[in-house]
Design a protein around this motif. Sequence first.
Motif, mmCIF file in Angstrom:
data_model
loop_
_atom_site.group_PDB
_atom_site.id
_atom_site.type_symbol
_atom_site.label_atom_id
_atom_site.label_comp_id
_atom_site.label_asym_id
_atom_site.label_seq_id
_atom_site.Cartn_x
_atom_site.Cartn_y
_atom_site.Cartn_z
ATOM 1 N N LYS A 144 98.904 -37.947 -13.359
ATOM 2 C CA LYS A 144 99.183 -36.928 -12.426
ATOM 3 C C LYS A 144 98.989 -35.521 -12.804
ATOM 4 N N THR A 145 99.828 -35.234 -13.732
ATOM 5 C CA THR A 145 100.249 -33.974 -14.455
ATOM 6 C C THR A 145 99.377 -33.707 -15.561
ATOM 7 N N GLY A 146 99.104 -34.666 -16.338
ATOM 8 C CA GLY A 146 98.736 -34.580 -17.856
ATOM 9 C C GLY A 146 99.695 -34.220 -18.721
ATOM 10 N N GLU A 147 100.848 -34.228 -18.312
ATOM 11 C CA GLU A 147 102.178 -33.972 -19.273
ATOM 12 C C GLU A 147 102.138 -35.105 -20.303
ATOM 13 N N ALA A 148 102.581 -34.914 -21.441
ATOM 14 C CA ALA A 148 102.698 -35.868 -22.460
ATOM 15 C C ALA A 148 104.180 -36.724 -22.123
ATOM 16 N N VAL A 149 104.233 -37.996 -22.355
ATOM 17 C CA VAL A 149 105.309 -38.817 -22.178
ATOM 18 C C VAL A 149 105.453 -39.677 -23.315
ATOM 19 N N PRO A 150 106.789 -39.670 -23.920
ATOM 20 C CA PRO A 150 107.067 -40.409 -25.061
ATOM 21 C C PRO A 150 107.288 -42.096 -24.550
ATOM 22 N N ILE A 151 106.467 -42.942 -25.147
ATOM 23 C CA ILE A 151 106.552 -44.438 -24.933
ATOM 24 C C ILE A 151 107.381 -45.124 -26.215
ATOM 25 N N PRO A 152 108.647 -45.657 -25.879
ATOM 26 C CA PRO A 152 109.276 -46.162 -26.959
ATOM 27 C C PRO A 152 108.817 -47.466 -27.474
ATOM 28 N N SER A 153 109.223 -47.779 -28.608
ATOM 29 C CA SER A 153 108.758 -49.032 -29.538
ATOM 30 C C SER A 153 109.257 -50.257 -28.582
ATOM 31 N N ARG A 154 108.586 -51.029 -28.599
ATOM 32 C CA ARG A 154 109.085 -52.456 -28.078
ATOM 33 C C ARG A 154 108.322 -53.683 -28.571
ATOM 34 N N ARG A 155 108.860 -54.742 -28.268
ATOM 35 C CA ARG A 155 108.581 -56.103 -28.724
ATOM 36 C C ARG A 155 107.643 -56.780 -27.667
ATOM 37 N N VAL A 156 106.411 -57.130 -27.879
ATOM 38 C CA VAL A 156 105.671 -57.876 -26.790
ATOM 39 C C VAL A 156 105.254 -59.123 -27.118
ATOM 40 N N VAL A 157 104.823 -59.822 -26.093
ATOM 41 C CA VAL A 157 104.106 -61.444 -26.377
ATOM 42 C C VAL A 157 102.618 -60.998 -26.631
ATOM 43 N N LYS A 158 102.065 -61.819 -27.600
ATOM 44 C CA LYS A 158 100.758 -61.783 -27.689
ATOM 45 C C LYS A 158 99.961 -63.118 -27.918
ATOM 46 N N PHE A 159 99.100 -63.396 -27.123
ATOM 47 C CA PHE A 159 98.339 -64.540 -26.994
ATOM 48 C C PHE A 159 97.001 -64.598 -27.635
ATOM 49 N N ARG A 160 96.775 -65.539 -28.675
ATOM 50 C CA ARG A 160 95.428 -65.650 -29.294
ATOM 51 C C ARG A 160 94.833 -67.038 -28.885
ATOM 52 N N PRO A 161 93.865 -66.967 -28.190
ATOM 53 C CA PRO A 161 93.223 -68.198 -27.662
ATOM 54 C C PRO A 161 92.788 -69.120 -28.714
ATOM 55 N N GLY A 162 92.721 -70.378 -28.674
ATOM 56 C CA GLY A 162 92.227 -71.289 -29.823
ATOM 57 C C GLY A 162 90.682 -71.293 -29.727
ATOM 58 N N ARG A 163 89.911 -71.768 -30.454
ATOM 59 C CA ARG A 163 88.522 -72.150 -30.822
ATOM 60 C C ARG A 163 88.172 -72.779 -29.421
ATOM 61 N N GLU A 164 88.878 -73.918 -29.120
ATOM 62 C CA GLU A 164 88.155 -74.854 -28.323
ATOM 63 C C GLU A 164 88.522 -74.317 -27.106
ATOM 64 N N LEU A 165 89.631 -73.380 -26.579
ATOM 65 C CA LEU A 165 89.726 -72.953 -25.382
ATOM 66 C C LEU A 165 88.751 -71.617 -25.269
ATOM 67 N N ALA A 166 88.468 -70.926 -26.376
ATOM 68 C CA ALA A 166 87.560 -69.808 -26.052
ATOM 69 C C ALA A 166 86.093 -70.281 -25.643
ATOM 70 N N VAL A 167 85.692 -71.569 -26.342
ATOM 71 C CA VAL A 167 84.293 -71.951 -26.222
ATOM 72 C C VAL A 167 84.100 -72.434 -24.713
ATOM 73 N N LYS A 168 85.400 -73.095 -24.135
ATOM 74 C CA LYS A 168 85.265 -73.450 -22.814
ATOM 75 C C LYS A 168 85.257 -72.374 -21.727
ATOM 76 N N VAL A 169 85.845 -71.140 -22.114
ATOM 77 C CA VAL A 169 85.921 -69.942 -21.122
ATOM 78 C C VAL A 169 84.664 -69.197 -21.251
ATOM 79 N N GLU A 170 83.826 -69.115 -22.534
ATOM 80 C CA GLU A 170 82.677 -68.529 -22.531
ATOM 81 C C GLU A 170 81.493 -68.612 -21.365
#
Length: 90
Positions: free
Chosen positions: A64-90
Amino acid sequence: MNKSDLVRSIARSAHISKDAAERGLNGLLATLAVAMQEGKRVTLSGFGSFSVVDRAPRTGRNPKTGEAVPIPSRRVVKFRPGRELAVKVE
């Protein structure tokens, strides 16, 4: 699909009650959460893997304002699909 849809689907495909399916799903989710809290990687063969990664602090912008805002570090969950799931979703 929400949690109740998933429970119903599990109960139907495993030929068990909805209560048993919900207890199993809740147990799985609790176990995944505990493992990731401990920093462990969880791999479900053919489906994918869950891991916890640390995001570095960065600077964002208030759109809205273009003002710089600091975003702190944090831990997040990452998901990486397996090959079989990736093929089924394509």
